[in-house]
Design a protein around this motif. Structure first.
Motif, PDB file in Angstrom:
ATOM      1  N   LEU A   1      39.354  78.271  46.358  1.00 25.76           N
ATOM      2  CA  LEU A   1      40.834  78.000  46.350  1.00 25.76           C
ATOM      3  C   LEU A   1      41.324  78.740  45.019  1.00 25.76           C
ATOM      4  O   LEU A   1      40.061  78.767  44.123  1.00 25.76           O
ATOM      5  CB  LEU A   1      40.888  76.681  46.331  1.00 25.76           C
TER       6      LEU A   1
ATOM      7  N   THR B   1      44.867  70.461  46.636  1.00 24.78           N
ATOM      8  CA  THR B   1      44.593  71.865  46.410  1.00 24.78           C
ATOM      9  C   THR B   1      46.345  72.003  45.824  1.00 24.78           C
ATOM     10  O   THR B   1      46.718  73.218  44.905  1.00 24.78           O
ATOM     11  CB  THR B   1      45.711  72.416  47.642  1.00 24.78           C
TER      12      THR B   1
ATOM     13  N   ASN C   1      49.542  75.130  43.823  1.00 24.95           N
ATOM     14  CA  ASN C   1      49.522  75.305  44.997  1.00 24.95           C
ATOM     15  C   ASN C   1      48.149  76.541  44.719  1.00 24.95           C
ATOM     16  O   ASN C   1      48.616  77.277  44.316  1.00 24.95           O
ATOM     17  CB  ASN C   1      50.629  74.568  45.466  1.00 24.95           C
TER      18      ASN C   1
END
Length: 192
Positions: A24, A145, A186
């Motif tokens: 991520l 997230t 995010n």
């Protein structure tokens, strides 16, 4: 023990989503959930204030620390010292001089892992036309997230000529100012 392939697939997906090393990239700042505050001492009394407007650009992937970047640009006229009189005074020429220097900017130059979710961020802080090196311990927490960065560092206001003339007297307003930030971001899937 025989585990069905369908279960293994579900377990793998769960581990991927909950692992801090998952792929991520945290880069989508959430300004309405973030805050920049400061603490100072006036006539021996500790006080706090905040900046209501600032913009954040960042890139953070825990697996690629060398590529981490951050830029925080604060609108100094958005200062809230807790009183209208104080707010009017500190945007003036002797303090932030918001007319000639409308923003204070932090630009990162490096991020070093300290273990766990702790990091040391280094960068350049520019206020009122003066740029100096700063270092801030930062913690990073993630849940799914969503990520949060929290950090604190101190500056000496006179190094940036914040408080000129009679305001250079540090017995009325202390020289040390503590800056705190809480930035919510995010994530999106990492690019390969």
């Amino acid at each position: 023990m025989n585990i069905p392939a369908k279960c293994l697939s579900g377990i793998s997906m769960l581990l991927l989503l909950t692992s801090p090393a998952s792929a991520l990239e945290y880069k989508l700042a959430q300004p309405e959930q973030s805050v920049v505050t400061f603490g100072f001492t006036l006539m021996g009394a500790p006080l706090e204030g905040t900046f209501r407007k600032f913009a954040t650009e960042l890139y953070f992937d825990p697996a690629k620390l060398a590529k981490a970047q951050a830029r925080i640009e604060v609108n100094v006229a958005s200062i809230d010292t807790g009183s209208n009189e104080g707010n009017e005074e500190v945007v003036g020429k002797k303090w932030f001089n918001a007319k000639d220097y409308p923003t204070a900017t932090f630009v990162s130059t490096g991020l070093k892992a300290l273990g766990g979710n702790r990091y040391q961020a280094t960068g350049k802080l520019s206020i009122k036309g003066k740029t100096l090196d700063v270092a801030a311990p930062v913690t990073f927490q993630s849940e799914g997230t969503r990520g949060t960065f929290d950090g604190t560092f101190s500056i000496k206001r006179l190094d940036y000529m914040i408080g000129e003339g009679e305001w250079t007297d540090v017995s009325s307003v202390a020289n040390e100012v503590q800056i705190k930030f809480h930035v919510v971001v995010n994530a999106s899937p990492a690019r390969k």
